[in-house]
Design an enzyme around this catalytic site. Structure first.
Site, short mmCIF file in Angstrom:
data_model
loop_
_atom_site.label_atom_id
_atom_site.label_comp_id
_atom_site.label_asym_id
_atom_site.label_seq_id
_atom_site.Cartn_x
_atom_site.Cartn_y
_atom_site.Cartn_z
N LYS A 263 0.82 -1.20 0.00
CA LYS A 263 0.00 0.00 0.00
C LYS A 263 0.86 1.25 0.00
O LYS A 263 2.04 1.21 0.39
CB LYS A 263 -0.88 0.02 1.25
N ARG A 337 -10.40 -11.63 1.87
CA ARG A 337 -11.25 -12.70 1.31
C ARG A 337 -10.55 -14.05 1.33
O ARG A 337 -11.20 -15.09 1.37
CB ARG A 337 -11.70 -12.31 -0.10
#
Length: 495
Positions: A263, A337
């Site tokens: 990020k 996920r």
């Protein structure tokens, strides 16, 4: 904080021994001859007070009133949401004032929803994080008395609100801890403490046990960090023997660097909040411990860090999930996920009546709904409606999003059964479509809380959402379930 509920009319409230009184003033307010409502009546007549939500007027050492401070708080139409705004503003104004004993006087027509709103708003507005400060300035308010015209009429709602407030605060505190404190190991320890305090069943599995279960997708995310992963299983047996449980699955990424798909540095510190789903499950169990609702509940928390390392999973890697499905990892920053899908497969062994996963999953959901409503996805209409109603009642709002089959087309890949990301468009939906592949054997819902689990800016911090929604949903299931006929035994999950 100690909450109490009392039957008090304004005249008796004016004589109550406390440091401050908050009088909630709704539209159509009619003063009586007592000092407290007379004060409000004069202020309204003079135009110094408006009954609009959030409008406040402070008074000090008013004649005939035992409390040294009085805050008159406008509450509009007197609805629960307006009462929430009024109490939140008034209690916020009293922070750092030295007030320890507070009395909140609700309008005579205040219903159960208004009482719930007053309790949770007080807890939220008075919360102060002090865990890692060298010179903490703690919360000053120690006792809050909620005054109504008939305490017996709203007692059940009051007790439920106290439990929810305790759970929300617990979730906020965990999520606010720095990532070097709130590690997967720490979450496991907190789960064990909850279990011991409230009689829950609890297991905390380590790396070898997780690998033995075949959770290859979960382990792929964890392998880049020196912090060992934990898979936490909590069980509350409050319902009838054999009753299908509600399974809550919380994403527990205690720090998310993005992995190899790293990020940007700006605001990366906020990725300590990426375990907001896990915190909400633990917070819900904290609330369950207060009233022990007559419903069976299982909490599952896959927890690890997502870090860049020589051992980290790479874009293009293919891993095998617990379900047997293979996953091509195109972006290592879509890691939530990957741990949730194995937890969803694990949930099958409980033969659940409903499974709800909670995750700070996608920036796309933040773009779509901001910080007002959590994104709700569901394979079952009745479950979706129940969660939406629970959110409305708890004022912890959500909004149902679509799950059309076509949204799953972007997850197709030439090299595995499914890819972990699709394109930018509809990112929150395609993430939910990924999870849906692993939730086909039970009624399933997914709450994307990326926009609601924390606030940025000057008031940066965790919100404790959606503990209120989840707890209210469990209470609604209790109300529709028969009372258990046998003494409950502590259950443990099969490995």
């Amino acid at each position: 904080m100690d909450f109490q509920l009392k039957t008090l009319d304004p005249a008796r409230a004016a004589r109550e021994k406390c440091d401050a009184i908050v009088l909630v003033v709704a539209q159509g307010f009619k003063p009586a001859k007592d000092p407290l409502t007379s004060l409000a009546g004069h202020a309204l007549d003079a135009g110094d007070l408006e009954a609009k939500p959030g409008k406040l007027l402070h008074a000090y050492r008013s004649e005939g009133i035992a409390a040294s401070r009085v805050i008159l708080a406008g509450a509009g139409d007197g609805s629960a949401r307006r009462v929430q705004s009024a109490v939140q503003a008034a209690v916020g104004a009293l922070r750092s004032s030295g007030v320890k004993r507070l009395l909140i006087c609700l309008p005579g027509e205040a219903d159960e929803a208004a009482v719930r709103a007053a309790v949770t708003a007080t807890a939220e507005a008075s919360y102060v994080y002090v865990a890692t400060k060298s010179k903490p300035e703690g919360r000053e308010i120690e006792r809050v008395t909620v005054a109504v015209d008939d305490a017996a009429r709203v007692k059940d709602a009051f007790e439920a609100a106290k439990a929810a407030a305790a759970g929300i605060e617990f979730a906020r505190e965990l999520a606010n801890l720095p990532p070097n404190h709130a590690t997967p190991t720490r979450l496991g320890e907190e789960a064990k403490k909850l279990a011991k305090a409230h009689g829950f069943g609890c297991q905390v599995l380590g790396p070898k046990e997780i690998a033995k279960l075949g959770m290859g997708s979960f382990m792929a995310v964890a392998q880049g960090s020196e912090e060992p992963p934990r898979f936490i299983v909590l069980q509350h047996q409050g319902g009838a023997d054999g009753e299908a449980p509600v399974v809550l699955v919380g994403k527990g990424i205690t720090f998310d660097s993005g992995g190899i798909s790293i990020k940007p540095a700006q605001d990366m510190d906020e990725m300590k909040f990426d375990m907001g789903g896990a915190a909400s499950v633990l917070g819900t169990f904290r609330a369950i411990g207060e009233l022990k609702p007559r419903v069976n509940v299982v909490g599952l928390i896959p927890s690890c860090e997502n870090m860049p390392d020589g051992r980290s999973v790479k874009p293009g890697d293919i891993v095998k999930s617990m379900s047997g499905q293979t996953i091509e990892i195109l972006n290592t920053d879509a890691e939530g996920r990957l741990i949730l899908c194995d937890a969803l497969s694990y949930a099958e062994r409980f033969k659940p009546g409903a499974v709800i996963d909670i995750a700070t999953l996608t920036g796309a959901c933040m773009v779509a709904l901001g910080g007002v409503r959590s994104g709700l996805f569901a394979s079952d209409d009745m479950l979706a409606e129940s969660l939406q109603s629970a959110g409305d009642a708890a004022m912890d709002l959500c909004w149902r999003m679509p799950l059309d089959d076509e949204y799953g087309d972007g997850l197709k890949t030439n090299f595995a059964d499914v890819a972990n990301v699709a394109g930018r468009a509809g990112g929150a939906i395609t993430a939910a479509k990924f999870l849906q592949r692993f939730a086909g054997k039970f009624p399933w819902a997914h709450l994307d809380i990326a926009g609601t689990a924390w606030r940025s800016g000057a008031n940066k911090g965790a919100t404790g959402r959606p503990v209120g929604l989840l707890y209210q949903y469990l209470l609604s299931r209790q109300d529709s379930a028969p009372a258990p006929t046998k003494t409950r035994r502590r259950a443990s999950a099969r490995q």
